[in-house]
Design a protein around this motif. Structure first.
Motif, PDB file in Angstrom:
ATOM      1  N   THR A   8      36.006  79.410  -9.004  1.00 19.47           N
ATOM      2  CA  THR A   8      34.474  78.989  -9.219  1.00 19.47           C
ATOM      3  C   THR A   8      34.350  78.460 -10.545  1.00 19.47           C
ATOM      4  O   THR A   8      33.937  78.965 -11.183  1.00 19.47           O
ATOM      5  N   ARG A  15      31.471  70.827  -9.264  1.00 15.98           N
ATOM      6  CA  ARG A  15      31.431  70.058  -7.969  1.00 15.98           C
ATOM      7  C   ARG A  15      30.458  70.621  -7.328  1.00 15.98           C
ATOM      8  O   ARG A  15      28.131  69.702  -7.035  1.00 15.98           O
ATOM      9  N   ARG A  16      29.911  71.602  -7.397  1.00 18.66           N
ATOM     10  CA  ARG A  16      28.852  72.801  -6.606  1.00 18.66           C
ATOM     11  C   ARG A  16      27.750  72.201  -7.499  1.00 18.66           C
ATOM     12  O   ARG A  16      26.726  72.283  -7.392  1.00 18.66           O
ATOM     13  N   ARG A  19      26.315  69.310  -6.955  1.00 21.59           N
ATOM     14  CA  ARG A  19      25.649  68.465  -5.621  1.00 21.59           C
ATOM     15  C   ARG A  19      24.579  69.347  -5.138  1.00 21.59           C
ATOM     16  O   ARG A  19      23.353  68.915  -4.520  1.00 21.59           O
ATOM     17  N   ARG A  20      24.139  70.857  -6.197  1.00 21.06           N
ATOM     18  CA  ARG A  20      23.107  71.492  -5.802  1.00 21.06           C
ATOM     19  C   ARG A  20      22.157  70.856  -6.744  1.00 21.06           C
ATOM     20  O   ARG A  20      20.600  70.726  -6.327  1.00 21.06           O
ATOM     21  N   HIS A  55      29.119  63.046  -2.481  1.00 21.44           N
ATOM     22  CA  HIS A  55      29.076  64.144  -1.536  1.00 21.44           C
ATOM     23  C   HIS A  55      28.238  64.233  -0.505  1.00 21.44           C
ATOM     24  O   HIS A  55      28.687  65.365   0.592  1.00 21.44           O
ATOM     25  N   THR A 126      36.533  70.942  -1.308  1.00 23.25           N
ATOM     26  CA  THR A 126      35.336  72.300  -1.224  1.00 23.25           C
ATOM     27  C   THR A 126      35.143  72.105   0.041  1.00 23.25           C
ATOM     28  O   THR A 126      34.700  70.979   0.727  1.00 23.25           O
ATOM     29  N   PHE A 131      26.312  76.656   0.405  1.00 22.50           N
ATOM     30  CA  PHE A 131      26.792  76.922  -0.798  1.00 22.50           C
ATOM     31  C   PHE A 131      24.909  77.826  -1.588  1.00 22.50           C
ATOM     32  O   PHE A 131      25.475  78.913  -2.200  1.00 22.50           O
TER      33      PHE A 131
END
Length: 221
Positions: A8, A15-16, A19-20, A55, A126, A131
């Protein structure tokens, strides 16, 4: 079986977030009536086009993810109004709100699953999507998180991700021939059963919840 939850922090978390930000920028353009190009999305998200392609292999998948995101804004708003600290009640609300958005948009869900299956795996391992779903499941479990070890909690999130979402909904409709109301009731029952199985006995409420009532027959084919 022992598993560990995804990291986390560090590169995976960054990266999360990136991407978001890309999906949010695409959603903003779609909400303004723009059919966005990669260049427009890159400008809106303040990232390079190369970053977007890391992504999302295609514009289609990105626009589809963003379209689903726009549909799910109502889910976010519904969850914000929930005051209960009972994770079973939270899971029940989550499933009800998800089905409310999924039922009228089944072709879109089928296309999203198809693109995911046919997509290229992420270079760093990932997840390619989901998500928002994981964030919702973690919201539902938040009141019970401290009752579980990190591994137990991660396993429960993963187990719930298998029964809450487009994939499970499509299986119940196509493989079991359930109607949406029956599929929704079965999803709630299964999610709450997984929750109660994961919690320590002392944390369980008296036997009077959606998992303890006799479940009606669904007439699956």
């Amino acid at each position: 079986m022992t598993t560990t939850s995804p990291p986390t922090t560090g590169r995976a978390a960054q990266r999360r977030r990136t991407r978001r930000a890309i999906v949010d920028a695409t959603m903003a353009l779609l909400a303004r009536g723009v059919e966005p190009s990669m260049a427009e999305i890159a400008t809106e998200a303040d990232v390079s086009r190369r970053t977007i392609y890391l992504h999302f292999p295609t514009v289609d998948q990105l626009v589809l993810d963003a379209t689903v995101g726009l549909m799910n804004v109502d889910v976010d708003h519904a969850l914000e109004r929930v005051t209960s600290r009972d994770p079973e009640e939270r899971l029940t609300v989550l499933v009800a709100e998800l089905y409310r958005s999924m039922e009228p948009s089944l072709p879109l869900g089928r296309r999203l699953v198809k693109l995911t299956v046919e997509g290229v795996p992420s270079p760093d391992g990932t997840p390619r999507r989901g998500f928002r779903r994981i964030a919702w499941i973690e919201w539902a479990l938040e009141p019970a998180k401290d009752l579980l070890t990190p591994t137990e909690y991660g396993d429960l999130v993963s187990a719930l991700a298998m029964v809450i979402g487009w994939e499970a909904f499509i299986v119940l409709l196509d493989v079991r021939a359930l109607q949406p109301p029956a599929a929704r009731a079965l999803t709630v029952h299964t999610a709450c059963t997984l929750l109660r199985a994961a919690l320590p006995p002392a944390a369980l409420p008296p036997a009077a919840g959606p998992t303890t009532r006799r479940r009606p027959r669904t007439g699956a084919g």
